[in-house]
Design an enzyme around this catalytic site. Structure first.
Site, PDB file in Angstrom:
ATOM      1  N   ASP A  17      52.009  50.379  46.031  1.00 41.65           N
ATOM      2  CA  ASP A  17      53.219  49.694  45.590  1.00 41.65           C
ATOM      3  C   ASP A  17      53.957  49.213  46.830  1.00 41.65           C
ATOM      4  O   ASP A  17      54.979  49.769  47.225  1.00 41.65           O
ATOM      5  CB  ASP A  17      54.084  50.631  44.743  1.00 41.65           C
ATOM      6  CG  ASP A  17      55.246  49.869  44.109  1.00 41.65           C
ATOM      7  OD1 ASP A  17      55.225  48.616  44.156  1.00 41.65           O
ATOM      8  OD2 ASP A  17      56.154  50.526  43.577  1.00 41.65           O
TER       9      ASP A  17
ATOM     10  N   HIS B  66      53.864  41.792  45.083  1.00 40.96           N
ATOM     11  CA  HIS B  66      53.688  40.611  45.943  1.00 40.96           C
ATOM     12  C   HIS B  66      54.021  39.387  45.090  1.00 40.96           C
ATOM     13  O   HIS B  66      53.164  38.829  44.411  1.00 40.96           O
ATOM     14  CB  HIS B  66      52.252  40.551  46.474  1.00 40.96           C
ATOM     15  CG  HIS B  66      52.040  39.450  47.473  1.00 40.96           C
ATOM     16  ND1 HIS B  66      52.397  39.564  48.794  1.00 40.96           N
ATOM     17  CD2 HIS B  66      51.538  38.197  47.335  1.00 40.96           C
ATOM     18  CE1 HIS B  66      52.115  38.438  49.432  1.00 40.96           C
ATOM     19  NE2 HIS B  66      51.596  37.593  48.565  1.00 40.96           N
TER      20      HIS B  66
ATOM     21  N   ASP C  60      52.383  33.376  44.803  1.00 43.57           N
ATOM     22  CA  ASP C  60      52.504  32.169  45.626  1.00 43.57           C
ATOM     23  C   ASP C  60      53.008  31.016  44.752  1.00 43.57           C
ATOM     24  O   ASP C  60      53.116  31.140  43.541  1.00 43.57           O
ATOM     25  CB  ASP C  60      51.158  31.825  46.291  1.00 43.57           C
ATOM     26  CG  ASP C  60      50.072  31.474  45.276  1.00 43.57           C
ATOM     27  OD1 ASP C  60      49.885  32.247  44.327  1.00 43.57           O
ATOM     28  OD2 ASP C  60      49.423  30.420  45.424  1.00 43.57           O
TER      29      ASP C  60
ATOM     30  N   GLU D 281      49.815  42.079  43.588  1.00 48.73           N
ATOM     31  CA  GLU D 281      50.355  40.755  43.272  1.00 48.73           C
ATOM     32  C   GLU D 281      50.464  40.649  41.742  1.00 48.73           C
ATOM     33  O   GLU D 281      50.036  41.554  41.005  1.00 48.73           O
ATOM     34  CB  GLU D 281      49.448  39.646  43.837  1.00 48.73           C
ATOM     35  CG  GLU D 281      50.084  38.255  43.757  1.00 48.73           C
ATOM     36  CD  GLU D 281      49.393  37.183  44.609  1.00 48.73           C
ATOM     37  OE1 GLU D 281      48.466  37.497  45.373  1.00 48.73           O
ATOM     38  OE2 GLU D 281      49.811  36.007  44.484  1.00 48.73           O
TER      39      GLU D 281
HETATM   40  O1  9MR Z   1      50.761  35.151  49.183  1.00 43.95           O
HETATM   41  C1  9MR Z   1      49.378  34.886  49.144  1.00 43.95           C
HETATM   42  C2  9MR Z   1      48.792  35.365  47.836  1.00 43.95           C
HETATM   43  O2  9MR Z   1      49.345  34.651  46.760  1.00 43.95           O
HETATM   44  C3  9MR Z   1      47.280  35.271  47.835  1.00 43.95           C
HETATM   45  O3  9MR Z   1      46.732  35.918  46.708  1.00 43.95           O
HETATM   46  C4  9MR Z   1      46.704  35.906  49.089  1.00 43.95           C
HETATM   47  C5  9MR Z   1      45.205  35.739  49.202  1.00 43.95           C
HETATM   48  O4  9MR Z   1      44.853  34.419  49.230  1.00 43.95           O
HETATM   49  O5  9MR Z   1      47.309  35.361  50.246  1.00 43.95           O
HETATM   50  C6  9MR Z   1      48.694  35.564  50.287  1.00 43.95           C
HETATM   51  O6  9MR Z   1      49.165  35.025  51.471  1.00 43.95           O
HETATM   52  C7  9MR Z   1      48.905  35.788  52.628  1.00 43.95           C
HETATM   53  C8  9MR Z   1      47.783  35.184  53.446  1.00 43.95           C
HETATM   54  O7  9MR Z   1      46.575  35.124  52.750  1.00 43.95           O
HETATM   55  C9  9MR Z   1      47.587  35.933  54.749  1.00 43.95           C
HETATM   56  N1  9MR Z   1      48.823  36.039  55.481  1.00 43.95           N
HETATM   57  C10 9MR Z   1      49.918  36.658  54.723  1.00 43.95           C
HETATM   58  C11 9MR Z   1      50.182  35.857  53.469  1.00 43.95           C
HETATM   59  C12 9MR Z   1      51.371  36.412  52.706  1.00 43.95           C
HETATM   60  O8  9MR Z   1      51.307  37.785  52.581  1.00 43.95           O
HETATM   61  O1  9MR Z   2      42.477  36.440  41.010  1.00 44.08           O
HETATM   62  C1  9MR Z   2      41.766  35.915  42.132  1.00 44.08           C
HETATM   63  C2  9MR Z   2      40.653  36.868  42.503  1.00 44.08           C
HETATM   64  O2  9MR Z   2      39.705  36.929  41.472  1.00 44.08           O
HETATM   65  C3  9MR Z   2      40.015  36.436  43.801  1.00 44.08           C
HETATM   66  O3  9MR Z   2      39.095  37.422  44.199  1.00 44.08           O
HETATM   67  C4  9MR Z   2      41.092  36.256  44.856  1.00 44.08           C
HETATM   68  C5  9MR Z   2      40.538  35.810  46.204  1.00 44.08           C
HETATM   69  O4  9MR Z   2      39.969  34.563  46.114  1.00 44.08           O
HETATM   70  O5  9MR Z   2      42.028  35.299  44.429  1.00 44.08           O
HETATM   71  C6  9MR Z   2      42.725  35.693  43.283  1.00 44.08           C
HETATM   72  O6  9MR Z   2      43.610  34.703  42.912  1.00 44.08           O
HETATM   73  C7  9MR Z   2      44.719  34.460  43.755  1.00 44.08           C
HETATM   74  C8  9MR Z   2      44.687  32.988  44.114  1.00 44.08           C
HETATM   75  O7  9MR Z   2      43.576  32.724  44.928  1.00 44.08           O
HETATM   76  C9  9MR Z   2      45.968  32.534  44.782  1.00 44.08           C
HETATM   77  N1  9MR Z   2      47.120  32.903  44.007  1.00 44.08           N
HETATM   78  C10 9MR Z   2      47.183  34.329  43.775  1.00 44.08           C
HETATM   79  C11 9MR Z   2      45.996  34.776  42.992  1.00 44.08           C
HETATM   80  C12 9MR Z   2      46.094  36.254  42.621  1.00 44.08           C
HETATM   81  O8  9MR Z   2      46.026  37.079  43.736  1.00 44.08           O
END
Ligand code: 9MR
Ligand code: 9MR
Length: 579
Positions: free
Chosen positions: A547, A501, A188, A556
């Site tokens: 994957d 991701h 993100d 991600e």
């Molecule tokens: O892209 C987002 C990612 O960076 C975060 O780790 C994740 C969890 O917070 O959320 C992703 O965004 C998703 C969202 O939470 C739910 N709808 C789809 C989004 C993109 O796949």
């Molecule tokens: O790395 C984070 C993980 O420990 C948490 O369980 C998760 C849900 O809160 O979020 C992860 O971090 C994400 C962050 O919230 C948004 N950017 C992407 C990060 C990696 O997925």
């Protein structure tokens, strides 16, 4: 029965696995029965392969160029690995120290070819650090640095609004500040101080511990060729942003700079949402204080290139610490209108201990040691919400600054105790790695590498070869010695993640993802299942990975995950003795 030559049989099995009907469009991954580090080994390293699904027998190591069998032996007794629910047996290839390319052969199975050589991880080390350049915010990536992954800049962050949760007298809600630069956190496009803290610290620790690895190397970033090592140039890109996250009026630090909602799957320059700084938090202030204290020390060696910066970092660290003393329990609470990453943590003793340790090393003021004492608990494997281990590691790294021998012993014993526990877990494991089922959290690849980072601290303190070998095993795990048979670093290995991701990799129209990025790895909680059009193939901890770019919970990438990859790649290169 007519037997296919091993290599043909292997190819046939692989082809079958790829062509077999799968219940989803995720790229099917072949999982050969023999798993090892797909980038190979340094000549003097401990070398282990793991065999699955084969009940005993002989193994042979075959040299690629002439087919000679250069090593042979019996497989160890197989045992079940709780994290996968499958039996596995380790194969010790340690005697293989002549540079070359080899394969392991067991019964009808042949492994991937792997090199033994002094430069086995050189390209990986450069790419892992360069991964940060590819995630830079607010700048175009030029073709001369980014190759085909060149892109326009996005998110300039020169007009960032103060969110209502962050309003103060001098900066009311809706007023505008500038906080450009830094790295996108992950797949993100937001920037989070808490996660930036452990990330930047781990990179700077790699520099502190292994300067010889980074000193002369040029990774092809815009600053390459200047008087500063690329690692410090790249870290400065983020530190400069972090400095702007501190409110000059009171020393408090905003928790994050973010959209209200995640951007769509677009390139950075196509993202248009308004940006905000959101709520000050105690965790952000303390992580900021820790990193600024460490950075102040390190950049003092480059004052000519960064005039005034070390002093500014020092003052910023102390101001953030004072804010945290006055506001010791401001937990981050996600405002109702914000849905991006939270990095919320309600347990702050470890953050206090870490900031205190870094401030002590910077200033020598024993009041910080007393603060460390009030907050420190047994060290654990570092993670963004668990930074206590970093406090102990910092004091161990700088133990000559501690005021007495008793404290030095306490610090080294604490670090060695954790390293010893991890080394024992490795020894008792069918896969000969420290990972337990509960370590398969969101970002398990980084959990494996942070276990390695602790083992490296143990090795640096006591020079027990077991700890270095156990650290190598953690790197091996991430680079292919795992039951998925995948090297989790994009572009580095025989089978690597293709559908991470990561918004730029998803939106750039190029088949290959941005290279040098570490996939989060297996995570049995599968929090993204509802967002994925495909099902995970297994719910076993070590097998819960797809994957597919839907899978933010297993595939991600994130800055805090790449940092221990940079650290471990440098550590293994610097510490592995010649054979
Ligand atoms: O892209 C987002 C990612 O960076 C975060 O780790 C994740 C969890 O917070 O959320 C992703 O965004 C998703 C969202 O939470 C739910 N709808 C789809 C989004 C993109 O796949
Ligand atoms: O790395 C984070 C993980 O420990 C948490 O369980 C998760 C849900 O809160 O979020 C992860 O971090 C994400 C962050 O919230 C948004 N950017 C992407 C990060 C990696 O997925």
């Amino acid at each position: 029965m007519h037997r296919l030559p091993d290599i043909l049989l292997f190819t046939a099995l692989t082809t079958l696995a790829v062509a077999a009907p799968v219940a989803c469009s995720a790229r099917a991954v072949a999982t050969p029965a023999i798993h090892l580090n797909q980038l190979g080994f340094l000549p003097g390293a401990s070398k282990v392969a793991v065999v699955e699904g084969i009940a005993g027998g002989r193994f042979e190591v075959v040299r690629e160029h002439d087919g000679a069998v250069v090593l042979a032996g019996d497989l160890a007794q197989a045992s079940v690995w709780p994290a996968s629910g499958r039996a596995a047996a380790a194969v010790d290839l340690g005697a293989l120290d002549a540079p070359g390319r080899y394969r392991v052969r067991v019964g009808g199975h042949v492994s991937d070819p792997f090199p033994v050589g002094a430069d086995a991880y050189a390209a990986l080390g450069d790419a892992a650090l360069k991964g940060y350049y590819f995630n830079r915010t607010g700048t175009a990536l030029a073709p001369e640095h980014a190759g085909r992954h060149a892109r326009a800049g996005g998110h300039p962050d020169t007009q960032v609004r103060i969110h209502a949760s962050a309003a103060s007298a001098a900066r009311p809600a809706g007023s505008v500040i500038s906080a450009p630069g830094g790295w996108y956190d992950a797949g993100d496009y937001n920037k989070y101080v808490v996660n930036s803290g452990i990330t930047t610290h781990t990179l700077l620790a790699a520099w502190e511990d292994f300067p010889e690895v980074f000193g002369g190397r040029d990774i092809g970033i815009p600053e390459s060729g200047d008087a500063v090592p690329d690692l410090l140039d790249e870290a400065w890109w983020n530190l400069r942003w972090m400095l702007a996250m501190q409110d000059p009026a009171d020393g408090g630090v905003y928790h994050k700079l973010t959209n209200l909602r995640f951007d769509g799957i677009v390139m950075p320059d196509a993202a248009r949402d308004k940006r905000y700084v959101v709520q000050k938090s105690t965790a952000a202030a303390l992580d900021f204080a820790a990193v600024m204290a460490q950075a102040s020390r390190i950049y003092a060696g480059y004052e000519a290139h960064f005039p005034g910066v070390p002093a500014r970092m020092h003052a910023a660290a102390e101001a953030a610490w004072r804010w945290a003393q006055a506001n010791p329990d401001v937990i981050y609470r996600q405002p109702k209108d914000v849905s991006t990453g939270a990095y919320g943590d309600s347990h702050l003793d470890d953050e206090f201990a870490w900031a205190a340790a870094e401030l002590f090393v910077l200033t020598g003021d024993e009041a910080y040691l007393r603060a460390f004492d009030r907050h420190a608990a047994e060290p654990g494997v570092p993670a963004w919400a668990n930074v206590g281990g970093l406090a102990w590691a910092t004091l161990a790294r700088h133990r000559e600054r501690l005021p007495d021998a008793a404290l030095r012993t306490r610090v080294t014993d604490a670090v060695l105790g954790l390293a010893q526990r991890l080394a024992a877990q490795k020894r008792d494991s069918a896969w000969q790695i420290a990972m337990q089922p509960e370590d398969f959290v969101w970002g398990s690849s980084a959990q494996a590498l942070n276990q390695g980072l602790i083992l490296v601290q143990g090795y640096r303190l006591g020079a027990h070869r077991d700890y270095l070998d156990a650290a190598q095993a953690q790197l091996d795990y991430v680079l292919g010695r795992n039951p998925l048979g995948v090297s989790f670093v994009t572009g580095h290995g025989v089978r690597t993640p293709m559908q991470i991701h990561h918004r730029p990799s998803m939106a750039d129209g190029i088949d290959e993802p941005v290279p040098g990025l570490l996939s989060g790895g297996p995570n049995p909680r599968q929090q993204d299942a509802r967002d994925c059009p495909v099902a995970y193939a297994s719910s076993q901890p070590a097998l819960s990975w797809i994957d597919h770019d839907c899978s933010y919970a297993s595939n991600e990438i994130a800055i805090n995950w790449n940092a221990p990859l940079v650290y471990m790649t440098a550590a293994i290169q610097a510490l592995t003795p010649a054979p």
